[in-house]
Scaffold this motif. Structure first.
Motif, PDB file in Angstrom:
ATOM      1  N   LEU A  79     -24.100  50.992  -6.479  1.00  0.00           N
ATOM      2  CA  LEU A  79     -23.076  51.046  -5.438  1.00  0.00           C
ATOM      3  C   LEU A  79     -22.130  49.876  -5.655  1.00  0.00           C
ATOM      4  O   LEU A  79     -22.564  48.717  -5.707  1.00  0.00           O
ATOM      5  CB  LEU A  79     -23.707  50.963  -4.040  1.00  0.00           C
ATOM      6  N   ILE A  80     -20.844  50.178  -5.809  1.00  0.00           N
ATOM      7  CA  ILE A  80     -19.828  49.153  -6.077  1.00  0.00           C
ATOM      8  C   ILE A  80     -18.886  49.078  -4.877  1.00  0.00           C
ATOM      9  O   ILE A  80     -18.391  50.106  -4.405  1.00  0.00           O
ATOM     10  CB  ILE A  80     -19.028  49.490  -7.351  1.00  0.00           C
ATOM     11  N   PHE A  81     -18.640  47.859  -4.404  1.00  0.00           N
ATOM     12  CA  PHE A  81     -17.657  47.641  -3.333  1.00  0.00           C
ATOM     13  C   PHE A  81     -16.319  47.268  -3.960  1.00  0.00           C
ATOM     14  O   PHE A  81     -16.239  46.282  -4.697  1.00  0.00           O
ATOM     15  CB  PHE A  81     -18.074  46.491  -2.409  1.00  0.00           C
ATOM     16  N   THR A  82     -15.262  47.993  -3.628  1.00  0.00           N
ATOM     17  CA  THR A  82     -13.943  47.560  -4.083  1.00  0.00           C
ATOM     18  C   THR A  82     -13.395  46.426  -3.221  1.00  0.00           C
ATOM     19  O   THR A  82     -12.447  45.746  -3.629  1.00  0.00           O
ATOM     20  CB  THR A  82     -12.934  48.722  -4.091  1.00  0.00           C
ATOM     21  N   GLN A  83     -13.990  46.205  -2.035  1.00  0.00           N
ATOM     22  CA  GLN A  83     -13.634  45.073  -1.182  1.00  0.00           C
ATOM     23  C   GLN A  83     -14.617  45.021  -0.018  1.00  0.00           C
ATOM     24  O   GLN A  83     -15.394  45.950   0.191  1.00  0.00           O
ATOM     25  CB  GLN A  83     -12.208  45.184  -0.661  1.00  0.00           C
ATOM     26  N   GLY A  84     -14.560  43.919   0.749  1.00  0.00           N
ATOM     27  CA  GLY A  84     -15.569  43.689   1.769  1.00  0.00           C
ATOM     28  C   GLY A  84     -15.231  44.167   3.157  1.00  0.00           C
ATOM     29  O   GLY A  84     -15.953  43.837   4.100  1.00  0.00           O
ATOM     30  N   HIS A  85     -14.179  44.951   3.328  1.00  0.00           N
ATOM     31  CA  HIS A  85     -13.855  45.464   4.652  1.00  0.00           C
ATOM     32  C   HIS A  85     -14.968  46.376   5.158  1.00  0.00           C
ATOM     33  O   HIS A  85     -15.680  47.017   4.379  1.00  0.00           O
ATOM     34  CB  HIS A  85     -12.534  46.235   4.629  1.00  0.00           C
ATOM     35  N   VAL A  86     -15.066  46.475   6.489  1.00  0.00           N
ATOM     36  CA  VAL A  86     -16.185  47.199   7.102  1.00  0.00           C
ATOM     37  C   VAL A  86     -16.219  48.666   6.697  1.00  0.00           C
ATOM     38  O   VAL A  86     -17.294  49.279   6.668  1.00  0.00           O
ATOM     39  CB  VAL A  86     -16.134  47.072   8.636  1.00  0.00           C
ATOM     40  N   ASP A  87     -15.063  49.264   6.387  1.00  0.00           N
ATOM     41  CA  ASP A  87     -15.045  50.678   6.014  1.00  0.00           C
ATOM     42  C   ASP A  87     -15.409  50.893   4.549  1.00  0.00           C
ATOM     43  O   ASP A  87     -15.407  52.034   4.070  1.00  0.00           O
ATOM     44  CB  ASP A  87     -13.678  51.304   6.329  1.00  0.00           C
ATOM     45  N   ILE A 105     -23.162  46.033  -6.209  1.00  0.00           N
ATOM     46  CA  ILE A 105     -22.356  45.117  -7.021  1.00  0.00           C
ATOM     47  C   ILE A 105     -21.043  44.827  -6.300  1.00  0.00           C
ATOM     48  O   ILE A 105     -20.397  45.742  -5.765  1.00  0.00           O
ATOM     49  CB  ILE A 105     -22.060  45.721  -8.407  1.00  0.00           C
ATOM     50  N   ALA A 106     -20.636  43.555  -6.301  1.00  0.00           N
ATOM     51  CA  ALA A 106     -19.382  43.156  -5.652  1.00  0.00           C
ATOM     52  C   ALA A 106     -18.791  41.950  -6.372  1.00  0.00           C
ATOM     53  O   ALA A 106     -19.482  41.248  -7.122  1.00  0.00           O
ATOM     54  CB  ALA A 106     -19.616  42.828  -4.185  1.00  0.00           C
ATOM     55  N   GLN A 107     -17.515  41.710  -6.127  1.00  0.00           N
ATOM     56  CA  GLN A 107     -16.871  40.493  -6.618  1.00  0.00           C
ATOM     57  C   GLN A 107     -17.427  39.304  -5.830  1.00  0.00           C
ATOM     58  O   GLN A 107     -17.850  39.451  -4.678  1.00  0.00           O
ATOM     59  CB  GLN A 107     -15.344  40.617  -6.460  1.00  0.00           C
ATOM     60  N   SER A 108     -17.415  38.125  -6.424  1.00  0.00           N
ATOM     61  CA  SER A 108     -18.136  36.978  -5.864  1.00  0.00           C
ATOM     62  C   SER A 108     -17.592  36.498  -4.526  1.00  0.00           C
ATOM     63  O   SER A 108     -18.268  35.759  -3.809  1.00  0.00           O
ATOM     64  CB  SER A 108     -18.142  35.822  -6.873  1.00  0.00           C
ATOM     65  N   ASP A 160     -26.488  42.736  -4.603  1.00  0.00           N
ATOM     66  CA  ASP A 160     -27.503  42.295  -5.563  1.00  0.00           C
ATOM     67  C   ASP A 160     -26.889  41.579  -6.748  1.00  0.00           C
ATOM     68  O   ASP A 160     -27.503  40.696  -7.343  1.00  0.00           O
ATOM     69  CB  ASP A 160     -28.295  43.519  -6.072  1.00  0.00           C
ATOM     70  N   VAL A 161     -25.664  41.984  -7.120  1.00  0.00           N
ATOM     71  CA  VAL A 161     -24.991  41.410  -8.289  1.00  0.00           C
ATOM     72  C   VAL A 161     -23.590  40.989  -7.876  1.00  0.00           C
ATOM     73  O   VAL A 161     -22.844  41.776  -7.283  1.00  0.00           O
ATOM     74  CB  VAL A 161     -24.911  42.428  -9.454  1.00  0.00           C
ATOM     75  N   LEU A 162     -23.246  39.740  -8.193  1.00  0.00           N
ATOM     76  CA  LEU A 162     -21.903  39.223  -7.949  1.00  0.00           C
ATOM     77  C   LEU A 162     -21.303  38.757  -9.273  1.00  0.00           C
ATOM     78  O   LEU A 162     -22.016  38.252 -10.137  1.00  0.00           O
ATOM     79  CB  LEU A 162     -21.938  38.056  -6.962  1.00  0.00           C
ATOM     80  N   LEU A 178     -15.550  46.375 -14.340  1.00  0.00           N
ATOM     81  CA  LEU A 178     -15.136  45.853 -13.036  1.00  0.00           C
ATOM     82  C   LEU A 178     -14.272  44.620 -13.268  1.00  0.00           C
ATOM     83  O   LEU A 178     -14.671  43.691 -13.974  1.00  0.00           O
ATOM     84  CB  LEU A 178     -16.359  45.506 -12.189  1.00  0.00           C
ATOM     85  N   ILE A 179     -13.096  44.606 -12.651  1.00  0.00           N
ATOM     86  CA  ILE A 179     -12.129  43.520 -12.838  1.00  0.00           C
ATOM     87  C   ILE A 179     -11.789  42.932 -11.478  1.00  0.00           C
ATOM     88  O   ILE A 179     -11.311  43.644 -10.585  1.00  0.00           O
ATOM     89  CB  ILE A 179     -10.853  44.039 -13.531  1.00  0.00           C
ATOM     90  N   GLY A 180     -12.039  41.650 -11.302  1.00  0.00           N
ATOM     91  CA  GLY A 180     -11.756  40.992 -10.037  1.00  0.00           C
ATOM     92  C   GLY A 180     -10.270  40.782  -9.818  1.00  0.00           C
ATOM     93  O   GLY A 180      -9.568  40.335 -10.722  1.00  0.00           O
ATOM     94  N   CYS A 181      -9.793  41.127  -8.627  1.00  0.00           N
ATOM     95  CA  CYS A 181      -8.405  40.866  -8.213  1.00  0.00           C
ATOM     96  C   CYS A 181      -8.425  40.219  -6.836  1.00  0.00           C
ATOM     97  O   CYS A 181      -7.801  40.727  -5.885  1.00  0.00           O
ATOM     98  CB  CYS A 181      -7.598  42.152  -8.171  1.00  0.00           C
TER      99      CYS A 181
END
Length: 419
Positions: A79-87, A105-108, A160-162, A178-181
């Motif tokens: 499961l990948i989050f494109t951002q941390g918003h609640v939706d 998995i998410a950006q740090s 689990d992964v940042l 995955l590319i952090g922006c």
């Protein structure tokens, strides 16, 4: 291609985000399934376990799962989050329970952003109520009609992964980059690049609806977003030359030429407003003058249905200079202009102020009329003529509005005036 000949894509795409609904799901190609919601959820099927991009809000997660399951019964491993918003993150616990061992998995910057969201949860929910309360009530009724009555709670998950800048995976033969922006939409924004297929999943990197001027400061209450960072995010995606963008809302954006034209206009339009604002600041112009003066040139036309150029000007101005506008010493004290409403009403008379507000409205100056009416209603909230005229002013402004946030705010104010 000739970018001056483009037909801006925002004209043919919807603006308003809508919650997940049973059955509102479609297969994009032979390995991607999209379930639309407050933010779209995507399933990437592979020869091994599938990849889920975003989890929806907590209450939406079972709906997304039922929708996706109608197209695929493959297990989900990532499961990948494109951002941390609640939706984007709220349904995580639901999917973790369904798929033990699910790797999130998410950006740090994700933990910091979720912490920020949680600190202001009450404030943000109350502040944003004008825009979403009716929609939540309607979708609750719709969910109950489908037998969904025990609503799944909202999660605030720990990934689990940042990673910071770049993370490359191969999942069942599918290359996933995955590319952090960070900073473009949130401090943990990322894009999902599928190089074998030239598909880019951007989430809401460029704002809620695609093709609009970025919402650099939301009226629901949020941190300022840096215009330069937003422009750089567009360049990051441009450099990949995608043939398809799977966006955070609504249908995919298809065609390399269309994508290149739109992201170029987004990048250059954002930089244009930034540079004109900075130039005006250095010329000594006040922020409201710049809000009136600055507009996009025709070749850089972007929609203003979510963000507005004038709001962007103010956001840039205050991002650089802070809340002190140097217009009055009163800005430096905790006594605001509303504190003298009673004095002004006593000196001028409420009926006289309402009459002048009516003259302002008749002369097509509804904003000035509203300033005058706020004085009367700040002192006498039940003044019948002031309320009646204020309703007329809000209705006039509503008829002129093409922006989702402004429209919903004006409708909310009309409801309050009617009550």
């Amino acid at each position: 291609m000739d970018f001056q000949m483009r037909t801006p894509i925002y004209r043919s795409r919807p603006v308003d985000p809508t919650p997940a609904r049973f059955g509102r799901c479609e297969r994009i190609n032979d390995f991607v399934v999209m379930s639309e919601g407050f933010s779209n959820v995507y399933l990437l099927e592979t020869a091994g376990a599938s990849v889920l991009v975003n989890s929806g809000m907590g209450m939406e997660a079972p709906v997304h799962h039922r929708n996706l399951s109608s197209h695929s019964d493959a297990p989900i491993g990532h499961l990948i989050f494109t951002q941390g918003h609640v939706d984007h993150v709220g349904g995580t616990a639901f999917f973790r329970e369904l798929y033990p061992g699910l790797q999130v998995i998410a950006q740090s910057g994700n933990l910091e952003h979720q912490s920020y969201e949680n600190r202001l949860a009450w404030f943000r929910a109350r502040r944003a109520g004008f825009a979403f309360d009716d929609e939540f009530a309607a979708i609750n009724r719709e969910y109950r009609d489908h037998g969904y009555t025990d609503f799944n709670p909202q999660d605030a998950p720990t990934p689990d992964v940042l990673f910071d800048d770049r993370l490359e995976l191969n999942v069942g033969g599918l290359d996933v980059v995955l590319i952090g922006c960070p900073g473009a939409e949130t401090n943990d924004s990322l894009i999902v690049w599928l190089p074998q297929h030239r598909i880019c999943l951007t989430g809401n990197l460029f704002g809620c609806p695609f093709g609009h001027f970025p919402n650099l400061s939301t009226i629901r209450g949020d941190r300022y977003r840096d215009a330069l960072v937003c422009a750089q995010a567009a360049q990051t995606v441009l450099d990949l030359a995608p043939a398809m963008i799977l966006y955070g809302h609504h249908a995919p954006v298809v065609g390399q030429d269309v994508i290149e034209a739109e992201l170029t206009a987004f990048r250059d339009g954002t930089l244009y407003v930034h540079d004109e604002t900075v130039k005006g600041m250095n010329q000594g112009k006040d922020v409201r003058t710049l809000m009136r003066e600055i507009s996009l040139p025709p070749e850089l036309e972007l929609g203003e249905g979510y963000g507005k150029v004038s709001w962007g000007v103010r956001s840039i101005w205050e991002h650089y200079s802070g809340w002190f506008h140097a217009e009055s010493t009163t800005e430096l004290y905790d006594i605001g202009p509303r504190s003298v409403d009673a004095d002004l009403v006593e000196l001028a008379g409420p009926d006289q102020i309402v009459d002048r507000a009516g003259q302002k409205l008749a002369a097509d100056h509804p904003e000035e009329a509203l300033h005058l009416l706020d004085i009367v209603l700040g002192h006498s909230p039940d003044h019948a003529d002031a309320r009646k005229l204020s309703r007329q002013v809000h209705q006039r402004l509503l008829e002129q509005s093409e922006n989702m946030w402004l429209t919903r705010w004006l409708k909310h104010q009309l409801k309050l005036l009617d009550n």
